[in-house]
Design a protein around this motif. Structure first.
Motif, PDB file in Angstrom:
ATOM      1  N   ALA A  84       6.120  -3.440   1.554  1.00 34.33           N
ATOM      2  CA  ALA A  84       6.710  -4.672   1.027  1.00 34.33           C
ATOM      3  C   ALA A  84       7.103  -4.552  -0.438  1.00 34.33           C
ATOM      4  O   ALA A  84       8.212  -4.927  -0.832  1.00 34.33           O
ATOM      5  N   SER A  85       6.212  -4.021  -1.272  1.00 35.14           N
ATOM      6  CA  SER A  85       6.494  -3.914  -2.697  1.00 35.14           C
ATOM      7  C   SER A  85       7.648  -2.946  -2.958  1.00 35.14           C
ATOM      8  O   SER A  85       8.563  -3.238  -3.734  1.00 35.14           O
ATOM      9  N   ASP A  86       7.595  -1.771  -2.308  1.00 37.92           N
ATOM     10  CA  ASP A  86       8.672  -0.795  -2.456  1.00 37.92           C
ATOM     11  C   ASP A  86      10.023  -1.389  -2.055  1.00 37.92           C
ATOM     12  O   ASP A  86      11.031  -1.218  -2.750  1.00 37.92           O
ATOM     13  N   LEU A  87      10.044  -2.069  -0.912  1.00 33.05           N
ATOM     14  CA  LEU A  87      11.307  -2.591  -0.404  1.00 33.05           C
ATOM     15  C   LEU A  87      11.848  -3.716  -1.275  1.00 33.05           C
ATOM     16  O   LEU A  87      13.060  -3.885  -1.406  1.00 33.05           O
ATOM     17  N   ALA A  88      10.946  -4.490  -1.858  1.00 32.16           N
ATOM     18  CA  ALA A  88      11.412  -5.542  -2.773  1.00 32.16           C
ATOM     19  C   ALA A  88      12.166  -4.921  -3.937  1.00 32.16           C
ATOM     20  O   ALA A  88      13.213  -5.428  -4.374  1.00 32.16           O
ATOM     21  N   GLY A  89      11.656  -3.791  -4.431  1.00 36.01           N
ATOM     22  CA  GLY A  89      12.348  -3.097  -5.511  1.00 36.01           C
ATOM     23  C   GLY A  89      13.676  -2.528  -5.058  1.00 36.01           C
ATOM     24  O   GLY A  89      14.688  -2.605  -5.778  1.00 36.01           O
ATOM     25  N   VAL A  90      13.702  -1.956  -3.864  1.00 39.86           N
ATOM     26  CA  VAL A  90      14.954  -1.418  -3.318  1.00 39.86           C
ATOM     27  C   VAL A  90      15.991  -2.523  -3.183  1.00 39.86           C
ATOM     28  O   VAL A  90      17.172  -2.361  -3.544  1.00 39.86           O
ATOM     29  N   HIS A  91      15.554  -3.655  -2.654  1.00 40.72           N
ATOM     30  CA  HIS A  91      16.482  -4.765  -2.425  1.00 40.72           C
ATOM     31  C   HIS A  91      17.115  -5.237  -3.730  1.00 40.72           C
ATOM     32  O   HIS A  91      18.306  -5.575  -3.773  1.00 40.72           O
ATOM     33  N   LYS A  92      16.336  -5.234  -4.811  1.00 40.84           N
ATOM     34  CA  LYS A  92      16.873  -5.651  -6.108  1.00 40.84           C
ATOM     35  C   LYS A  92      17.947  -4.699  -6.610  1.00 40.84           C
ATOM     36  O   LYS A  92      18.860  -5.091  -7.335  1.00 40.84           O
ATOM     37  N   GLU A  93      17.817  -3.426  -6.229  1.00 44.11           N
ATOM     38  CA  GLU A  93      18.755  -2.414  -6.735  1.00 44.11           C
ATOM     39  C   GLU A  93      20.067  -2.376  -5.955  1.00 44.11           C
ATOM     40  O   GLU A  93      21.033  -1.745  -6.388  1.00 44.11           O
ATOM     41  N   ASP A 152      18.488  -6.368   7.352  1.00 41.86           N
ATOM     42  CA  ASP A 152      17.181  -6.784   7.859  1.00 41.86           C
ATOM     43  C   ASP A 152      16.285  -5.563   8.009  1.00 41.86           C
ATOM     44  O   ASP A 152      16.725  -4.510   8.500  1.00 41.86           O
ATOM     45  N   VAL A 153      15.024  -5.723   7.610  1.00 40.80           N
ATOM     46  CA  VAL A 153      14.026  -4.661   7.792  1.00 40.80           C
ATOM     47  C   VAL A 153      12.793  -5.277   8.458  1.00 40.80           C
ATOM     48  O   VAL A 153      12.223  -6.248   7.948  1.00 40.80           O
ATOM     49  N   LEU A 154      12.399  -4.690   9.598  1.00 43.19           N
ATOM     50  CA  LEU A 154      11.213  -5.119  10.321  1.00 43.19           C
ATOM     51  C   LEU A 154      10.195  -3.988  10.350  1.00 43.19           C
ATOM     52  O   LEU A 154      10.572  -2.814  10.481  1.00 43.19           O
ATOM     53  N   VAL A 155       8.909  -4.334  10.231  1.00 43.81           N
ATOM     54  CA  VAL A 155       7.842  -3.338  10.395  1.00 43.81           C
ATOM     55  C   VAL A 155       6.862  -3.859  11.428  1.00 43.81           C
ATOM     56  O   VAL A 155       6.706  -5.071  11.612  1.00 43.81           O
ATOM     57  N   THR A 156       6.200  -2.930  12.121  1.00 47.74           N
ATOM     58  CA  THR A 156       5.363  -3.313  13.259  1.00 47.74           C
ATOM     59  C   THR A 156       3.889  -3.424  12.935  1.00 47.74           C
ATOM     60  O   THR A 156       3.112  -3.833  13.790  1.00 47.74           O
ATOM     61  N   CYS A 157       3.495  -3.056  11.722  1.00 49.75           N
ATOM     62  CA  CYS A 157       2.062  -3.056  11.382  1.00 49.75           C
ATOM     63  C   CYS A 157       1.841  -3.735  10.043  1.00 49.75           C
ATOM     64  O   CYS A 157       2.728  -3.748   9.178  1.00 49.75           O
ATOM     65  N   GLY A 158       0.628  -4.236   9.857  1.00 46.24           N
ATOM     66  CA  GLY A 158       0.273  -4.847   8.590  1.00 46.24           C
ATOM     67  C   GLY A 158      -0.146  -3.817   7.560  1.00 46.24           C
ATOM     68  O   GLY A 158       0.028  -2.602   7.734  1.00 46.24           O
ATOM     69  N   LEU A 159      -0.746  -4.292   6.476  1.00 48.84           N
ATOM     70  CA  LEU A 159      -1.125  -3.423   5.361  1.00 48.84           C
ATOM     71  C   LEU A 159      -2.134  -2.354   5.757  1.00 48.84           C
ATOM     72  O   LEU A 159      -2.052  -1.209   5.311  1.00 48.84           O
ATOM     73  N   LYS A 160      -3.079  -2.713   6.607  1.00 43.48           N
ATOM     74  CA  LYS A 160      -4.176  -1.786   6.898  1.00 43.48           C
ATOM     75  C   LYS A 160      -4.262  -1.437   8.388  1.00 43.48           C
ATOM     76  O   LYS A 160      -5.296  -0.987   8.858  1.00 43.48           O
ATOM     77  N   PHE A 205      -0.245  -6.896  14.784  1.00 45.94           N
ATOM     78  CA  PHE A 205       0.796  -6.098  15.418  1.00 45.94           C
ATOM     79  C   PHE A 205       2.117  -6.844  15.643  1.00 45.94           C
ATOM     80  O   PHE A 205       3.014  -6.310  16.280  1.00 45.94           O
ATOM     81  N   LYS A 206       2.241  -8.071  15.161  1.00 52.73           N
ATOM     82  CA  LYS A 206       3.532  -8.732  15.289  1.00 52.73           C
ATOM     83  C   LYS A 206       4.532  -8.072  14.346  1.00 52.73           C
ATOM     84  O   LYS A 206       4.161  -7.318  13.434  1.00 52.73           O
ATOM     85  N   LEU A 207       5.798  -8.330  14.551  1.00 54.89           N
ATOM     86  CA  LEU A 207       6.827  -7.794  13.668  1.00 54.89           C
ATOM     87  C   LEU A 207       6.842  -8.583  12.363  1.00 54.89           C
ATOM     88  O   LEU A 207       6.820  -9.821  12.377  1.00 54.89           O
ATOM     89  N   HIS A 208       6.872  -7.865  11.255  1.00 53.59           N
ATOM     90  CA  HIS A 208       6.927  -8.495   9.928  1.00 53.59           C
ATOM     91  C   HIS A 208       8.334  -8.293   9.367  1.00 53.59           C
ATOM     92  O   HIS A 208       8.860  -7.183   9.364  1.00 53.59           O
ATOM     93  N   HIS A 209       8.916  -9.380   8.888  1.00 48.85           N
ATOM     94  CA  HIS A 209      10.297  -9.360   8.403  1.00 48.85           C
ATOM     95  C   HIS A 209      10.266  -9.151   6.884  1.00 48.85           C
ATOM     96  O   HIS A 209      10.210 -10.099   6.107  1.00 48.85           O
ATOM     97  N   LEU A 210      10.337  -7.883   6.433  1.00 52.12           N
ATOM     98  CA  LEU A 210      10.161  -7.607   5.008  1.00 52.12           C
ATOM     99  C   LEU A 210      11.440  -7.850   4.209  1.00 52.12           C
ATOM    100  O   LEU A 210      11.378  -8.199   3.030  1.00 52.12           O
TER     101      LEU A 210
END
Length: 704
Positions: free
Chosen positions: A160-169, A181-189, A240-245
């Motif tokens: 999430a943090s990395d992608l927020a920076g990418v999105h700004k650039e 749109d970017v989706l991920v299948t797992c949470g932080l841990k 395990f739900k999809l997270h919309h980053l």
């Protein structure tokens, strides 16, 4: 061969057009972690993921198919960069790019996520792994209009943090003009379970094909996420739900997400199919007289005088006017209108089904090609919805309407402007006016403004309805319930029917009226039944059976259709027709008796009668255009089944049997909010199902 500058330029333009329309699926899957425990099982799971992704993104539809790029073999971090460079991902152009990334992930001590490769060193991710956000950035910062990235790795939520920076650039012009749109299948841990993703994806694909009923060729990202999450146990949903980053900022369908449940219908009805795909099925059902949607026959017969009148009304010699087709419930008004809609359609005229209809129809009963401009079913629509549907059918984009403005007035004005500007006769078919909401407003605010275009033109103007100088001209062909049941025995009209007819006559005093329920329609019903059962029953039996059925069910063609379907599906049609019980208890009871018999027989199809009735009642009680499958239909039907209960899978099996079995002819379908919905095939049937005292299961009393 020498090419001129113009030919070279045209070639370049063609190439650019092809690039701009292309859709691409890229998969980056790391599978061969040879030194890991369970490496073989993990590799097999990755293969299952790729298989599920390929199946989903192979879904056909109206846009160019996805170009699938074979996944590369990824061992070292250089392999990742080589793939991005060889496929020119950063410079890609096109309409849609779907990128799927899967493998083991590494969650570093900082808010950074790495894709681990077989050659990666655990304590040196910076040098030997790949920052996952860098792969995602290559896709997001390409030139493709719509980009969807799905990352299925351990700890993917840590991106999430990395992608927020990418999105700004990302350059502002691209961010504002493209959908990313970017989706991920797992949470932080959360670590991935390698088979969970393909299992959930396959389950969602199955639901979309069967139960979801979404009719658009593509899904919105929230719809995709919702269907995916439906397969998760409640205790696993957060992990395990999809997270919309990164969100594209719209709930509209995305060209990156094909809908596996989309029905890519053949273009049977041309413009009607393009504007409202499932409305094309409505007109075909009514025009053919088929008892079930899967039937490919053309059973419409007779009605030659009425069809001749309709064809003449639609001819170039009659560029203006109003024709009202009226009749009692079930007497075939919609069939007459639908026949004109279908047989006049230029695309449908190229099909074998048209040739079959043409072969049995006198030439002067077939309307001229292209003579119907727009066809609208008004059932359960209000005035604004009718005006909007009319614009859709005419191919005119609806204007945005402010909250303080009246949609009916704005859209009705658009229709009038189209009539004035198009330079040709506009022919509108409107069916089901008596089943619409706001009938008076539809007549007064949508139809009445067209009255000046339906009458005689100003002297000196051209009257052929064609050419730049032709005056605006409109033909209205309207179906409405209100009539007598025999030529010499007028019945008492209800206040509603009188009010509706009088309202139409006040607006269109010169309207021509044709009836579908005169005594001559008995012969038409006999011809229809002969066509419906003739292939399944020998001619001697047909000659004996048909008059018996007509005597019992006339003037209701809907009852004739259901009775004919029972006959042709019977093991002994003649015995059934001669059965005193069938005649006295089934046919003479109309649609109620026919339904009672089919409910008794449906148990042989492994569909319990009480479950079937609960589902039919749920469809009758649904508001709007009908009930969607999904979770809604079972929920409503469950109320009528109490105290018995079924689980979700059981309900889905029961609905599948209902829609594929003998009771399917009792249901019609439509589209509402981009969902396929189901309703009783006729208002008379709905009335029976809504009757709390109707003993449809033979229980000896009320069972509702």
């Amino acid at each position: 061969m020498r090419h001129t500058g113009g030919e070279v330029e045209r070639s370049r333009l063609t190439e650019r057009d092809e690039q701009s329309a292309q859709r691409i699926l890229l998969t980056m899957a790391v599978r061969d972690y040879e030194n890991d425990d369970n490496a073989d099982e993990f590799a097999e799971g990755i293969d299952r993921q790729l298989e599920a992704v390929r199946e989903w993104w192979q879904t056909p539809g109206p846009l160019p198919a996805f170009r699938h790029v074979d996944p590369p073999e990824l061992k070292h971090r250089d392999d990742v960069e080589d793939f991005l460079r060889e496929q020119k991902v950063r410079e890609l152009r096109g309409h849609a790019l779907a990128l799927f990334i899967t493998g083991h992930g590494v969650s570093a001590s900082a808010d950074t996520h790495f894709l681990r490769l077989p050659a990666s060193v655990e304590k040196r991710p910076l040098a030997t792994a790949v920052r996952t956000a860098d792969i995602v950035a290559a896709a997001l910062d390409s030139h493709v209009e719509n980009v969807l990235v799905i990352v299925n790795t351990c700890f993917a939520g840590n991106m999430a943090s990395d992608l927020a920076g990418v999105h700004k650039e990302i350059r502002s012009s691209r961010a504002s003009s493209s959908r990313l749109d970017v989706l991920v299948t797992c949470g932080l841990k959360t670590k991935i379970e390698v088979l969970r993703f393909p299992t959930l994806l396959q389950a969602a694909l199955t639901r979309l094909r069967m139960t979801a009923g979404i009719t658009t060729p593509h899904l919105s990202v929230p719809d995709f996420m919702g269907e995916y999450a439906r397969g998760l146990p409640a205790e696993d949903e957060q992990k395990f739900k999809l997270h919309h980053l990164i969100q594209g900022g719209t709930y509209q369908p995305s060209p990156c997400l094909p809908n596996p449940g989309y029905i890519h219908m053949p273009d049977l009805l041309g413009a009607i199919q393009q504007q409202a795909p499932l409305s094309a099925e409505y007109w075909l059902d009514r025009a053919t007289g088929r008892p079930q949607e899967s039937d490919t026959g053309w059973y419409f017969r007779g009605r030659e005088g009425l069809n001749r009148t309709v064809a003449s009304f639609l001819s170039p010699q009659s560029p203006r006017g109003v024709l009202l087709v009226v009749g009692c419930a079930g007497s075939g008004k919609s069939a007459v209108l639908a026949r004109a809609v279908a047989l006049s359609n230029p695309v449908f005229r190229l099909t074998p089904l048209y040739k079959a209809a043409e072969a049995i129809s006198p030439e002067d009963t077939i309307p001229p090609e292209g003579s119907v401009t727009a066809a609208v079913l008004a059932r359960h629509l209000d005035a604004a919805e009718v005006a909007g549907a009319l614009l859709d059918a005419l191919g005119v984009p609806q204007e945005e309407v402010d909250a303080t403005d009246d949609r009916v007035a704005v859209w009705s004005q658009q229709v009038q402007e189209h009539v004035r500007a198009c330079g040709k006769t506009v022919t509108i078919v409107l069916d089901g006016l008596d089943e619409a909401q706001e009938q008076a407003r539809i007549i007064g605010d949508v139809l009445a403004p067209l009255a000046p275009f339906c009458g005689a033109p100003v002297p000196g103007q051209r009257q052929d309805g064609t050419g730049d100088k032709a005056p605006p001209a409109v033909r209205l062909l309207i179906g409405v319930r209100a009539s007598r049941t025999a030529d010499d025995a007028p019945r008492e009209l209800s206040d509603d029917e009188l009010g509706l007819l009088h309202s139409l006559w006040r607006v269109f005093p010169a309207a021509q009226v044709e009836h579908t329920d005169s005594t001559s329609s008995r012969a038409d019903m006999e011809l229809y039944l002969e066509a419906l059962i003739g292939d399944a029953i020998n001619s001697e039996t047909v000659n004996e059976v048909v008059p018996l059925v007509v005597d019992a069910v006339w003037p209701s063609f809907i009852d004739a259709r259901l009775a004919g379907d029972q006959l042709r599906s019977s093991k002994d049609p003649l015995a059934l027709a001669r059965s005193e019980n069938w005649y006295k208890e089934t046919l003479t009871s109309g649609i109620r008796g026919l339904l009672q018999r089919d409910l008794q027989l449906v148990g042989g199809d492994e569909l319990p009668p009480k479950v079937a009735l609960a589902l039919l009642k749920a469809a009758a009680y649904a508001k709007g255009q009908g009930v969607p499958w999904g979770e809604v239909w079972p929920t409503i039907a469950g109320v009528f089944l109490l105290p018995d209960r079924l689980d979700a899978d059981q309900w889905d099996r029961m609905i599948e049997k209902l829609l594929g079995g003998r009771l399917s002819g009792y249901l019609a379908h439509a589209v509402e909010d981009d969902r396929r919905v189901y309703r009783p095939a006729h208002e008379e049937l709905a009335d029976v199902l809504l009757d709390l005292d109707a003993d449809l299961l033979g229980l000896g009393g009320s069972h509702a």
